[in-house]
Design a protein around this motif. Structure first.
Motif, PDB file in Angstrom:
ATOM      1  N   GLN A 170     129.910  38.494 102.972  1.00 32.68           N
ATOM      2  CA  GLN A 170     130.196  39.590 103.904  1.00 32.68           C
ATOM      3  C   GLN A 170     128.893  40.203 104.417  1.00 32.68           C
ATOM      4  OE1 GLN A 170     133.617  42.173 102.654  1.00 32.68           O
ATOM      5  NE2 GLN A 170     133.269  41.195 100.663  1.00 32.68           N
ATOM      6  N   ASN A 191     133.276  42.568  96.448  1.00 38.14           N
ATOM      7  CA  ASN A 191     132.761  43.894  96.851  1.00 38.14           C
ATOM      8  C   ASN A 191     132.054  44.638  95.728  1.00 38.14           C
ATOM      9  OD1 ASN A 191     133.688  43.940  99.610  1.00 38.14           O
ATOM     10  ND2 ASN A 191     135.755  44.188  98.810  1.00 38.14           N
ATOM     11  N   ALA A 197     132.182  38.609  97.713  1.00 41.31           N
ATOM     12  CA  ALA A 197     133.602  38.612  98.063  1.00 41.31           C
ATOM     13  C   ALA A 197     134.385  39.663  97.283  1.00 41.31           C
ATOM     14  CB  ALA A 197     134.196  37.226  97.829  1.00 41.31           C
TER      15      ALA A 197
END
Length: 264
Positions: A49, A87, A85
């Motif tokens: 991300q 977080n 992924a």
């Protein structure tokens, strides 16, 4: 003792809430002006991300003390976030630092292993001259509820050096509305620590979220090594800081708390 020689111990219920390491380096303008595509490609498998943010920089006052001082606005600093992924792991990259942080600290070896690739790729791509500061921070949050220590006073769990007035025999814990200890000290010729310790409640940031009413003990250690740390010595610098952090943490807790945290 402020620094304990207690052997390093891995705890099943360790209180590390967030752990952060940061490497500051002389400004690399290319990071602020050009998207770090090559760096993203190198770490994207672990940090898929991507978020790009502009951090505001405080204005500078020029001509201070003269007849016409002026406030000069500074250019925002781009802060690139590369997030795992789940977080729970994050890399931050700016023109002045690279940092790794986690909300799921499972041990020093795992943390160092997660750092290896991003740091090596950063050094390979951007070739910093050296690191001006290497930092390691542990934000520990000790919950008596979680550790089944509801009936234990902080004086039974935390060393007197970090309790302030609460360590005094004529002070009742429930009567203390606010108490914190802030310490800055040298650790050796190149390392230093800032420690904040004291009871407090955690506040939820989300609107209408239920608030945690438990009083926890926050033990926040921010350790750093200054000077010009060669890139090939950066891992050793972190190991030195981790060793100091172990001595500080073990010196801050009692055997009662050690037992409750389930040493492995």
């Amino acid at each position: 003792m402020l620094f304990s020689k207690h052997p390093r111990t891995v705890y099943a219920d360790a209180p590390a809430h967030e752990v952060i390491c940061q490497f500051r380096f002389p400004t690399i303008l290319a990071i602020n002006d050009t998207e770090p595509a090559a760096f993203q490609d190198a770490i994207r498998e672990d940090f898929p991300q991507f978020i790009r943010r502009e951090d505001t920089v405080p204005p500078q006052v020029e001509g201070l003390g003269g007849p016409n001082p002026q406030i000069k606005q500074q250019k925002p600093v781009t802060n690139y976030h590369f997030v795992a992924a789940d977080n729970l792991w994050k890399i931050n990259l700016t023109q002045n630092f690279i940092a790794l942080s986690t909300l799921r600290y499972t041990g020093w070896e795992d943390f160092a292993r997660e750092l290896d690739k991003p740091l090596a790729e950063f050094i390979r791509i951007y070739k910093p001259a050296y690191f001006e500061r290497v930092g390691l921070r542990y934000v520990n949050i000790i919950s008596r509820e979680k550790l089944s220590l509801r009936d234990s006073a902080w004086t039974e769990l935390i060393a007197p050096a970090y309790l302030g007035a609460m360590a005094e025999p004529d002070v009742r814990e429930e009567d203390v509305l606010n108490s914190a200890v802030d310490l800055q000290c040298k650790l050796d010729s190149s390392c230093a620590a800032k420690v904040h310790a004291g009871p407090g409640r955690l506040r939820a940031n989300q609107p209408d979220a239920p608030q945690d009413t438990e009083v926890k003990f926050i033990f926040d250690m921010d350790l750093s090594m200054g000077g010009q740390v060669s890139c090939n010595l950066s891992a050793g610098a972190l190991e030195t800081l981790h060793a100091h952090a172990t001595e500080l943490f073990e010196g801050a807790i009692t055997d009662t708390l050690r037992t409750a945290m389930k040493p492995e």
